[in-house]
Scaffold this motif. Structure first.
Motif, PDB file in Angstrom:
ATOM      1  N   PHE A   1      -7.879  -0.693 -30.071  1.00  0.00           N
ATOM      2  CA  PHE A   1      -8.325   0.658 -30.397  1.00  0.00           C
ATOM      3  C   PHE A   1      -9.556   1.100 -29.619  1.00  0.00           C
ATOM      4  O   PHE A   1     -10.195   2.088 -29.973  1.00  0.00           O
ATOM      5  N   GLY A   2      -9.896   0.373 -28.543  1.00  0.00           N
ATOM      6  CA  GLY A   2     -10.967   0.820 -27.664  1.00  0.00           C
ATOM      7  C   GLY A   2     -12.345   0.683 -28.270  1.00  0.00           C
ATOM      8  O   GLY A   2     -13.120   1.648 -28.308  1.00  0.00           O
ATOM      9  N   GLY A   3     -12.669  -0.524 -28.728  1.00  0.00           N
ATOM     10  CA  GLY A   3     -13.914  -0.745 -29.440  1.00  0.00           C
ATOM     11  C   GLY A   3     -15.124  -1.045 -28.582  1.00  0.00           C
ATOM     12  O   GLY A   3     -16.167  -1.415 -29.116  1.00  0.00           O
ATOM     13  N   TYR A   4     -14.994  -0.926 -27.265  1.00  0.00           N
ATOM     14  CA  TYR A   4     -16.142  -1.161 -26.389  1.00  0.00           C
ATOM     15  C   TYR A   4     -16.510   0.177 -25.742  1.00  0.00           C
ATOM     16  O   TYR A   4     -15.991   0.527 -24.675  1.00  0.00           O
ATOM     17  N   PRO A   5     -17.385   0.966 -26.370  1.00  0.00           N
ATOM     18  CA  PRO A   5     -17.620   2.335 -25.896  1.00  0.00           C
ATOM     19  C   PRO A   5     -18.096   2.411 -24.461  1.00  0.00           C
ATOM     20  O   PRO A   5     -17.634   3.270 -23.697  1.00  0.00           O
ATOM     21  N   ALA A   6     -19.015   1.541 -24.065  1.00  0.00           N
ATOM     22  CA  ALA A   6     -19.506   1.600 -22.684  1.00  0.00           C
ATOM     23  C   ALA A   6     -18.374   1.356 -21.703  1.00  0.00           C
ATOM     24  O   ALA A   6     -18.281   2.016 -20.660  1.00  0.00           O
ATOM     25  N   ARG A   7     -17.487   0.424 -22.031  1.00  0.00           N
ATOM     26  CA  ARG A   7     -16.379   0.086 -21.135  1.00  0.00           C
ATOM     27  C   ARG A   7     -15.363   1.227 -21.057  1.00  0.00           C
ATOM     28  O   ARG A   7     -14.993   1.670 -19.962  1.00  0.00           O
ATOM     29  N   TYR A   8     -14.940   1.712 -22.205  1.00  0.00           N
ATOM     30  CA  TYR A   8     -13.815   2.644 -22.204  1.00  0.00           C
ATOM     31  C   TYR A   8     -14.228   4.095 -21.989  1.00  0.00           C
ATOM     32  O   TYR A   8     -13.528   4.845 -21.306  1.00  0.00           O
ATOM     33  N   GLN A   9     -15.358   4.523 -22.557  1.00  0.00           N
ATOM     34  CA  GLN A   9     -15.786   5.892 -22.300  1.00  0.00           C
ATOM     35  C   GLN A   9     -16.176   6.093 -20.841  1.00  0.00           C
ATOM     36  O   GLN A   9     -15.949   7.153 -20.278  1.00  0.00           O
ATOM     37  N   SER A  10     -16.744   5.060 -20.208  1.00  0.00           N
ATOM     38  CA  SER A  10     -17.073   5.194 -18.781  1.00  0.00           C
ATOM     39  C   SER A  10     -15.810   5.261 -17.934  1.00  0.00           C
ATOM     40  O   SER A  10     -15.771   5.968 -16.918  1.00  0.00           O
ATOM     41  N   LEU A  11     -14.769   4.548 -18.331  1.00  0.00           N
ATOM     42  CA  LEU A  11     -13.489   4.651 -17.621  1.00  0.00           C
ATOM     43  C   LEU A  11     -12.875   6.039 -17.808  1.00  0.00           C
ATOM     44  O   LEU A  11     -12.323   6.625 -16.865  1.00  0.00           O
ATOM     45  N   ALA A  12     -12.972   6.572 -19.028  1.00  0.00           N
ATOM     46  CA  ALA A  12     -12.473   7.927 -19.271  1.00  0.00           C
ATOM     47  C   ALA A  12     -13.239   8.940 -18.418  1.00  0.00           C
ATOM     48  O   ALA A  12     -12.649   9.888 -17.878  1.00  0.00           O
ATOM     49  N   ALA A  13     -14.559   8.729 -18.277  1.00  0.00           N
ATOM     50  CA  ALA A  13     -15.370   9.627 -17.448  1.00  0.00           C
ATOM     51  C   ALA A  13     -14.976   9.520 -15.977  1.00  0.00           C
ATOM     52  O   ALA A  13     -14.882  10.534 -15.275  1.00  0.00           O
ATOM     53  N   ARG A  14     -14.733   8.310 -15.510  1.00  0.00           N
ATOM     54  CA  ARG A  14     -14.295   8.151 -14.122  1.00  0.00           C
ATOM     55  C   ARG A  14     -12.948   8.840 -13.879  1.00  0.00           C
ATOM     56  O   ARG A  14     -12.748   9.506 -12.862  1.00  0.00           O
ATOM     57  N   ASP A  15     -12.025   8.680 -14.841  1.00  0.00           N
ATOM     58  CA  ASP A  15     -10.726   9.341 -14.710  1.00  0.00           C
ATOM     59  C   ASP A  15     -10.887  10.860 -14.657  1.00  0.00           C
ATOM     60  O   ASP A  15     -10.221  11.544 -13.872  1.00  0.00           O
ATOM     61  N   ALA A  16     -11.783  11.390 -15.513  1.00  0.00           N
ATOM     62  CA  ALA A  16     -12.017  12.838 -15.535  1.00  0.00           C
ATOM     63  C   ALA A  16     -12.625  13.310 -14.220  1.00  0.00           C
ATOM     64  O   ALA A  16     -12.246  14.359 -13.678  1.00  0.00           O
ATOM     65  N   PHE A  17     -13.554  12.544 -13.672  1.00  0.00           N
ATOM     66  CA  PHE A  17     -14.185  12.899 -12.398  1.00  0.00           C
ATOM     67  C   PHE A  17     -13.155  12.914 -11.262  1.00  0.00           C
ATOM     68  O   PHE A  17     -13.099  13.861 -10.463  1.00  0.00           O
ATOM     69  N   LYS A  18     -12.322  11.877 -11.198  1.00  0.00           N
ATOM     70  CA  LYS A  18     -11.356  11.761 -10.112  1.00  0.00           C
ATOM     71  C   LYS A  18     -10.266  12.823 -10.186  1.00  0.00           C
ATOM     72  O   LYS A  18      -9.686  13.200  -9.169  1.00  0.00           O
ATOM     73  N   SER A  19      -9.975  13.295 -11.419  1.00  0.00           N
ATOM     74  CA  SER A  19      -8.911  14.296 -11.569  1.00  0.00           C
ATOM     75  C   SER A  19      -9.451  15.726 -11.643  1.00  0.00           C
ATOM     76  O   SER A  19      -8.678  16.673 -11.811  1.00  0.00           O
ATOM     77  N   GLY A  20     -10.777  15.874 -11.523  1.00  0.00           N
ATOM     78  CA  GLY A  20     -11.363  17.210 -11.520  1.00  0.00           C
ATOM     79  C   GLY A  20     -11.496  17.850 -12.888  1.00  0.00           C
ATOM     80  O   GLY A  20     -11.709  19.067 -12.985  1.00  0.00           O
ATOM     81  N   ARG A  21     -11.405  17.058 -13.953  1.00  0.00           N
ATOM     82  CA  ARG A  21     -11.556  17.594 -15.320  1.00  0.00           C
ATOM     83  C   ARG A  21     -13.041  17.522 -15.703  1.00  0.00           C
ATOM     84  O   ARG A  21     -13.465  16.672 -16.478  1.00  0.00           O
ATOM     85  N   PHE A  22     -13.815  18.440 -15.138  1.00  0.00           N
ATOM     86  CA  PHE A  22     -15.270  18.329 -15.233  1.00  0.00           C
ATOM     87  C   PHE A  22     -15.821  18.713 -16.606  1.00  0.00           C
ATOM     88  O   PHE A  22     -16.897  18.246 -16.999  1.00  0.00           O
ATOM     89  N   VAL A  23     -15.105  19.559 -17.342  1.00  0.00           N
ATOM     90  CA  VAL A  23     -15.547  19.878 -18.708  1.00  0.00           C
ATOM     91  C   VAL A  23     -15.448  18.621 -19.578  1.00  0.00           C
ATOM     92  O   VAL A  23     -16.359  18.301 -20.363  1.00  0.00           O
ATOM     93  N   HIS A  24     -14.330  17.901 -19.436  1.00  0.00           N
ATOM     94  CA  HIS A  24     -14.149  16.651 -20.176  1.00  0.00           C
ATOM     95  C   HIS A  24     -15.214  15.634 -19.763  1.00  0.00           C
ATOM     96  O   HIS A  24     -15.777  14.932 -20.614  1.00  0.00           O
ATOM     97  N   LEU A  25     -15.496  15.566 -18.467  1.00  0.00           N
ATOM     98  CA  LEU A  25     -16.535  14.665 -17.973  1.00  0.00           C
ATOM     99  C   LEU A  25     -17.891  15.010 -18.586  1.00  0.00           C
ATOM    100  O   LEU A  25     -18.628  14.121 -19.040  1.00  0.00           O
ATOM    101  N   ALA A  26     -18.219  16.290 -18.629  1.00  0.00           N
ATOM    102  CA  ALA A  26     -19.499  16.722 -19.192  1.00  0.00           C
ATOM    103  C   ALA A  26     -19.608  16.338 -20.668  1.00  0.00           C
ATOM    104  O   ALA A  26     -20.667  15.917 -21.141  1.00  0.00           O
TER     105      ALA A  26
END
Length: 620
Positions: A388-413
């Motif tokens: 269930f994604g219990g390591y916030p630093a690990r998984y939220q940073s991956l979600a942020a990287r995915d948002a950055f690479k796909s141009g979803r900057f509102v989600h990144l913010a």
């Protein structure tokens, strides 16, 4: 043949195409090395047909503790013989099915159910089982040696084959006895570990030529030495099943806990004070009304030093037990976070291979203390963080990287605004997208576990880096799945199994119920992880059933959390003396000593120290 003396379980199986004369004597020695896994009984049987085949077992008696359930167990109808380590939680239901098909039972445990199930359903028995297991059968009709692990590989099973002798065992130490010593270190495995911190990727072990039997497979070795394997389970792809709802999650987990309470010995829970263990403990206490469903203790690990108070969760654990009306069942265990040299090397010995974090010391100590209180079965929250994604630093940073690479900057913010991870971690994630030559330079210069590699290891294993880079580039969806099936969870399960079984304790993890795992793997990663907090789906599922202080508090600590920040204070100075000279083929020991002597330490420094201590223990 019954054992000469009576001493979850440990097993060994040996097939020798050359029929060695000393096979039985060596097998007894190998079984002796597994005694802590099964202190209650010992059994060894040589089958009557060629080739020479031995099955041995050390028992931890949990279901039907009578001698009738001792192993090896032989089917009176077919002659097939079974050795089995683990627990089939739905054995009661399977036994009723088998009785309806004409099977007669003389025991009240799960071993005979698995043996009779093999006779009736053959390979199909394993897909019917809800449990954890490593099982080896000598199949009388065919003469084949059949071996299998559960779907997630919760229970260990290792294989070594040299062309003449094949050995299967619960731990590598037993294989080393059968072959006359430990094989040479596996350079590729050491390289991967120092790069990623993962120890269980793929079947290879840190010992050359010894492999872990893959989970979810039924494997065979024929009388002539031919090997084959067939999957009995495949995990669903994302979206192939309906997403898991909060209501279904509650129902599935409650049933998984109920099944795992089945035992004929006392059962306790490991209560850290966090979300996962609080859910398990509260549900188990509410379910403890029926036969073989009784939770009679909860144990919490804490620190005796005031310096580590910020990592101590004993107060929240005590509050949960008080609010449940079961304060009398709560036991708080307090330790100094700094082990002695002997204790640290005992942990290294028990683990058998390098491991990713010194926080493993916490469970090593806790299971021994729990067993001293008379418990043989412990429920734990293993797997919830990976599922269930219990390591916030690990998984939220991956979600942020995915948002950055796909141009979803509102989600990144939004992700950056919630501050679940330091922004520098986003840069670390993006580094893996750099060209490989530049990545090599940065890793070697800025990641201590890689900088401490010998030039020989770094140069000889460069071909492995491209595949590792590809894996580290994967998106959140893929990474969560990899962590569950290939990386983080298998590593956590190995650490937990060795530490618990070293104390003669069977660890049961409700979050590892395959029905729950299947539905979670089909649920989009962001639904499970959440944008603002970790384990969003799990928190929502139990909101209102647990105090808000449990479901609403972000994860900021964990089991044995203090130990991972105290690497420099471990007794490394005396342990890094008189090291085998061969270690220099893998680690720059002088540089390691210098790095440990500084205050500015990176978390990966432990990885290099773990390799050095492992090498010292098994090759000195």
């Amino acid at each position: 043949e019954k054992a000469r003396a009576t001493a979850m379980c440990g097993l060994i199986a040996v097939r020798d195409l050359g029929a060695s004369n000393d096979l039985r004597q060596l097998a007894y020695q190998a079984l002796s090395s597994l005694a802590r896994r099964g202190p209650d009984a010992e059994g060894l049987r040589m089958v009557e047909q060629a080739p020479a085949t031995l099955l041995g077992h050390r028992r931890l008696a949990i279901l039907d503790t009578s001698r009738a359930s001792e192993q090896p167990m032989c089917c009176p109808v077919s002659g097939t013989t079974l050795v089995f380590n683990g627990a089939i939680y739905n054995f009661v239901e399977l036994r009723e099915e088998l009785r309806a098909l004409g099977c007669v039972f003389v025991t009240d445990g799960d071993t005979e159910v698995l043996l009779q199930g093999w006779r009736i359903w053959r390979e199909g028995v394993f897909s019917r089982c809800n449990g954890m297991w490593a099982a080896v059968l000598w199949d009388s009709p065919s003469g084949d040696l059949v071996y299998c692990r559960d779907r997630l590989g919760v229970k260990p099973l290792y294989l070594h084959h040299d062309g003449r002798q094949t050995t299967l065992a619960s731990e590598i130490s037993a294989i080393a006895i059968m072959r006359g010593g430990y094989p040479a270190p596996n350079p590729g495995k050491i390289f991967d570990f120092l790069i990623t911190g993962f120890s269980e990727q793929g079947p290879d072990t840190f010992f050359d030529g010894i492999q872990a039997v893959p989970p979810g497979m039924v494997c065979r070795m024929s009388k002539t030495g031919r090997f084959s394997m067939t999957p009995y389970h495949q995990w669903p792809e994302p979206g192939s099943m309906a997403p898991l709802s909060a209501t279904e999650l509650r129902t599935l987990l409650a049933d998984a806990i109920s099944l795992r309470l089945r035992a004929d010995v006392p059962v306790a829970s490991l209560l850290s004070g966090g979300l996962d263990s609080s859910i398990i403990t509260r549900i188990a206490l509410n379910a403890s009304q029926q036969h073989r469903q009784s939770l009679t203790g909860a144990f919490t690990y804490g620190y005796s030093d005031a310096e580590q108070s910020r990592f101590d969760e004993t107060a929240s654990a005590a509050a949960l037990m008080n609010s449940s009306g079961h304060a009398d069942l709560h036991h708080i265990l307090r330790f100094s976070p700094i082990p002695t040299a002997d204790e640290l090397m005992s942990l290294v010995t028990v683990q058998g291979e390098p491991f990713s974090t010194p926080s493993a010391l916490a469970s090593f100590r806790t299971y021994r203390a729990i067993r001293e209180q008379g418990y043989k079965v412990v429920l734990s929250g293993e797997g919830a963080d990976e599922l269930f994604g219990g390591y916030p630093a690990r998984y939220q940073s991956l979600a942020a990287r995915d948002a950055f690479k796909s141009g979803r900057f509102v989600h990144l913010a939004n992700l950056l605004r919630h501050r679940a991870f330091p922004p520098t971690l986003l840069l670390n994630r993006l580094v893996w997208d750099l060209p490989l030559p530049l990545l090599r330079v940065l890793l070697r210069r800025h990641r201590p576990s890689i900088g401490l590699m010998s030039d020989e290891l770094w140069t000889s294993q460069q071909h492995r880096l491209e595949a590792l880079q590809e894996e580290m580039r994967s998106n959140l969806e893929s990474r969560l799945r990899q962590d569950q099936l290939n990386n983080l969870l298998p590593m956590s399960l190995r650490i937990a199994d060795r530490n618990s079984m070293n104390a003669g304790v069977e660890l049961r993890s409700p979050f590892m119920d395959h029905r729950l795992v299947e539905r979670a793997l089909s649920t989009p990663a962001l639904n499970r992880v959440g944008e603002r907090r970790s384990k969003s789906l799990l928190r929502d599922a139990f909101k209102g059933l647990l105090p808000d202080s449990v479901t609403g508090t972000p994860k900021n600590t964990g089991f044995g959390h203090a130990e991972q920040f105290l690497v420099s204070r471990l007794p490394w100075r005396e342990l890094l003396n008189d090291l085998p000279p061969e270690l220099t083929a893998f680690i720059e020991v002088k540089k390691l000593r210098s790095a440990l002597a500084t205050d500015n330490q990176h978390s990966t420094l432990w990885l290099a120290l773990s390799v050095a201590l492992w090498h010292r223990r098994f090759y000195a």
